[in-house]
Motif scaffolding. Structure first.
Motif, PDB file in Angstrom:
ATOM      1  N   ALA A 145     -55.729 -10.255 -19.557  1.00  0.00           N
ATOM      2  CA  ALA A 145     -55.829 -10.230 -18.097  1.00  0.00           C
ATOM      3  C   ALA A 145     -54.670  -9.429 -17.542  1.00  0.00           C
ATOM      4  O   ALA A 145     -53.516  -9.641 -17.925  1.00  0.00           O
ATOM      5  N   HIS A 159     -56.802 -23.983 -20.698  1.00  0.00           N
ATOM      6  CA  HIS A 159     -56.759 -23.631 -19.279  1.00  0.00           C
ATOM      7  C   HIS A 159     -55.325 -23.722 -18.755  1.00  0.00           C
ATOM      8  O   HIS A 159     -54.509 -24.461 -19.307  1.00  0.00           O
ATOM      9  N   ILE A 171     -57.278 -20.787 -14.522  1.00  0.00           N
ATOM     10  CA  ILE A 171     -57.991 -19.811 -15.347  1.00  0.00           C
ATOM     11  C   ILE A 171     -58.144 -20.371 -16.759  1.00  0.00           C
ATOM     12  O   ILE A 171     -57.448 -21.304 -17.156  1.00  0.00           O
ATOM     13  N   ASN A 172     -59.078 -19.781 -17.537  1.00  0.00           N
ATOM     14  CA  ASN A 172     -59.168 -20.126 -18.953  1.00  0.00           C
ATOM     15  C   ASN A 172     -58.435 -19.077 -19.764  1.00  0.00           C
ATOM     16  O   ASN A 172     -57.881 -18.114 -19.218  1.00  0.00           O
ATOM     17  N   LYS A 174     -59.463 -16.785 -21.481  1.00  0.00           N
ATOM     18  CA  LYS A 174     -60.092 -15.458 -21.465  1.00  0.00           C
ATOM     19  C   LYS A 174     -59.730 -14.708 -20.194  1.00  0.00           C
ATOM     20  O   LYS A 174     -60.201 -13.584 -19.970  1.00  0.00           O
ATOM     21  N   GLY A 175     -58.922 -15.348 -19.348  1.00  0.00           N
ATOM     22  CA  GLY A 175     -58.520 -14.740 -18.091  1.00  0.00           C
ATOM     23  C   GLY A 175     -59.519 -14.948 -16.976  1.00  0.00           C
ATOM     24  O   GLY A 175     -59.359 -14.402 -15.882  1.00  0.00           O
ATOM     25  N   GLU A 176     -60.556 -15.764 -17.226  1.00  0.00           N
ATOM     26  CA  GLU A 176     -61.577 -16.007 -16.214  1.00  0.00           C
ATOM     27  C   GLU A 176     -61.119 -17.098 -15.248  1.00  0.00           C
ATOM     28  O   GLU A 176     -60.547 -18.115 -15.664  1.00  0.00           O
ATOM     29  N   GLU A 177     -61.378 -16.883 -13.969  1.00  0.00           N
ATOM     30  CA  GLU A 177     -60.976 -17.844 -12.943  1.00  0.00           C
ATOM     31  C   GLU A 177     -61.973 -18.997 -12.896  1.00  0.00           C
ATOM     32  O   GLU A 177     -63.116 -18.832 -12.481  1.00  0.00           O
ATOM     33  N   ILE A 178     -61.537 -20.177 -13.328  1.00  0.00           N
ATOM     34  CA  ILE A 178     -62.389 -21.361 -13.378  1.00  0.00           C
ATOM     35  C   ILE A 178     -62.375 -22.095 -12.042  1.00  0.00           C
ATOM     36  O   ILE A 178     -63.400 -22.604 -11.579  1.00  0.00           O
TER      37      ILE A 178
END
Length: 376
Positions: A145, A159, A171-172, A174-178
């Protein structure tokens, strides 16, 4: 038939050895070594300075330089560093000639983009800083990220809480915004049941993408374990709420800790007891302190010192010890009492480990003892 038995024995031995290999760092006299769960030395005390195992390797010092040994005590990475950190996700931070760098378990230097500060790997990623922003670095040395946040805190359960501007989200790895960064406060631990947060001055629980306010709450704690309840405070009293922010157990207690194994320690005044998820008292209020139940059904309780009770309140191990999580970051720093069948305790004689019968491991005390960790 003999051939079949031989094969089965070999398979069983392989399974047992791969499962049971846990070692604890102990100090005897002025030297550190490592014991197994039988209480015997797997690696004899011989090091002036040493760390617990992590990812199958342990950092030890020789001739003022640090290297890493394997579970047999042999050098996996020769001593050559001035400072070293623990391995996580197969990567460790080391310092050589005043320069920090990442290395793999084979000792190879990981090539990473230039950074203003190095951070430990955790849950497969490391924080990556570029000027006043942070992103994430992967174990391959590439960015997961881009730096876009003011702050990224420690990853827990894959997370981490992140700060964007003045607001917080999650975020997790993987850089994804949870959870979007739109909260004034947010919990530091992801849990499927929810994460506590504060929005527009109101405390609540974020679950399934929705913010659920908790009526009257001025503080909410993290969810824990397999419980669908967490504790919250209202008007200086503590009770328990669910994922929807609903009060399930009214706030009538002065203090509380998480549910574990169907029971939660709570305090009325200065005395602690245990309740079930209906709010009913199961263990009377008579302890000066109390911790959550371990998987083996034993919980630490304190009068002048600590002992252990079962879920009926029977004292199984006398109150003769001190307890602590120690440097148990690999096992979960919040865990006190029994972890994987062993409790790390302290007495006037030193540090040691108790089994579930209250027997001292190896009938031996040490100057120091850290929790058991896997060496796989």
């Amino acid at each position: 038939m003999r051939k079949i038995y031989a094969i089965l024995s070999l398979v069983l031995l392989t399974v047992v050895s791969s499962y049971a290999q846990e070692l604890a760092l102990v100090r005897e006299g002025d030297r550190f070594g490592y014991i197994d769960k039988s209480g015997n030395y797997a690696i004899e005390p011989q090091f002036k300075k040493a760390k617990s195992f992590s990812n199958g390797l342990a950092a030890v010092e020789k001739d003022d330089k640090w290297g890493y040994i394997d579970a047999s005590g042999k050098w996996a990475i020769e001593p050559q560093f001035d400072k070293v950190k623990y391995f996580d996700s197969g990567i460790a931070l080391v310092n050589k000639d005043d320069q920090w760098q990442y290395i793999t378990k084979s000792g190879e230097v990981l090539d990473v983009p230039a950074t203003d500060k190095y951070y430990d790997f955790n849950d497969g990623v490391a924080i990556y800083r570029k000027m006043d922003k942070v992103g994430l670095l992967g174990t391959d040395g590439k960015l997961v990220a881009e730096p876009a946040y003011e702050s990224i805190k420690k990853f827990r359960n894959g997370h981490a809480k992140v700060q964007k501007g003045v607001y917080w989200g999650m975020i997790n790895n993987k850089g994804e915004e949870i959870i979007p960064a739109e909260y004034e406060e947010i919990g530091n631990t992801y849990h499927p049941a929810g994460v506590y947060a504060k929005k527009n001055g109101v405390f609540g629980v974020v679950a399934d993408g929705t913010f659920h306010p908790v009526e009257g709450a001025d503080k909410v704690w993290n969810f824990h374990g397999d419980s669908g309840l967490t504790y919250a405070r209202k008007d200086k009293k503590v009770g328990f709420v669910n994922s929807k922010g609903e009060w399930v157990i009214a706030p009538t207690f002065d203090k509380a800790r998480a549910f574990s194994g169907g029971l939660a320690p709570v305090a009325n005044g200065k005395l602690w007891g245990y309740i079930n998820d209906k709010g009913e008292t199961v263990v009377d209020f008579k302890y000066r302190d109390a911790e959550i139940f371990a998987e083996n059904g034993l919980a630490p309780v304190k009068e002048k010192r600590w002992g252990f009770i079962d879920k009926t309140g029977n004292l199984v191990i006398p109150m003769e010890y001190d307890i602590t999580a120690g440097l148990a970051f690999l096992k979960g720093a919040e865990e006190k009492g029994f972890v994987d069948g062993m409790a790390r305790i302290k007495s006037k004689k030193g540090w040691g480990f108790l089994n579930e019968k209250g027997e001292l491991l190896g009938n031996k005390w040490f100057e120091n003892a850290e929790p058991f960790v896997s060496v796989k």
